[in-house]
Design an enzyme around this catalytic site. Sequence first.
Site, PDB file in Angstrom:
ATOM      1  N   HIS A  60       0.697  -1.414   0.465  1.00  0.00           N
ATOM      2  CA  HIS A  60       0.183   0.170   0.141  1.00  0.00           C
ATOM      3  C   HIS A  60       0.523   1.146  -0.173  1.00  0.00           C
ATOM      4  O   HIS A  60       1.721   0.968   0.179  1.00  0.00           O
ATOM      5  CB  HIS A  60      -0.958   0.014   0.852  1.00  0.00           C
ATOM      6  CG  HIS A  60      -0.176   0.128   2.740  1.00  0.00           C
ATOM      7  ND1 HIS A  60       0.087   1.178   3.370  1.00  0.00           N
ATOM      8  CD2 HIS A  60      -0.383  -1.100   3.335  1.00  0.00           C
ATOM      9  CE1 HIS A  60       0.240   1.358   4.148  1.00  0.00           C
ATOM     10  NE2 HIS A  60       0.432  -0.327   4.369  1.00  0.00           N
TER      11      HIS A  60
ATOM     12  N   CYS B 223       3.030  -4.276   7.463  1.00  0.00           N
ATOM     13  CA  CYS B 223       2.853  -4.493   5.807  1.00  0.00           C
ATOM     14  C   CYS B 223       4.077  -3.225   4.729  1.00  0.00           C
ATOM     15  O   CYS B 223       4.482  -2.996   5.681  1.00  0.00           O
ATOM     16  CB  CYS B 223       1.498  -3.542   5.358  1.00  0.00           C
ATOM     17  SG  CYS B 223      -0.275  -4.605   6.505  1.00  0.00           S
TER      18      CYS B 223
END
Length: 225
Positions: free
Chosen positions: A175, A191
Amino acid sequence: MSRRFVALGLPFVLGGCVSTRPMPMVSNMPRRPGLDPAYYAMYGELPDERFPVPAVNIDEIDPTYLRRPVAFDGAERSGTIVVDPDQKFLYLVQEGGRAMRYGVGVGREGFGWSGNATIKRKAEWPTWTPPSSMILRQPELEEYANGMPGGPENPLGARALYLYQGDRDTLYRIHGTTEPQTIGTRVSSGCIRLINQDVIDLHRRVPTGTRVVVRGSSGAFDEFS
């Protein structure tokens, strides 16, 4: 925090993919001597996005982590995404022993994972939903229990690629980030974060069904290998 606690809590922590501070709009960018001027255009403002993306002050980022084509000698096929957590690079493998390389920020020690996954969903300006365990620790996030809409302060940034193993959501994402200065470091809770301009570029290049390989890390908890 004990390693046992980290291991048991991993799926809930990964679901957060947290970044906390929005990146301010940057103007009158300084020019770093010796840096290819093309980078200032590459990381310039994107005013036509649904939420305009500010230019990045690339003086805050090690130039090693700026997007560039490189030689690639891995065994993965063209079209595969390869993440090297220790080197803080994401490679999009191309034909002829080449790859597009992006700098990334990765999870702190104990919050990473290695293994294979598939991109089953892509989102522009994705919604972020904090897990219940995070809301218990940070009650001010209760207002986002049903999701924080996409926008310039959303921790997932301008794009998100959702990683699955079979039909199981790993809760792991590739992301964007509101903190481009953290690229090349271990700061996020599990992440893989890219500069917004880079995740927009990657999102455009890869379809759903893309294979993702996350290499083992000397500082990562190997949950999915």
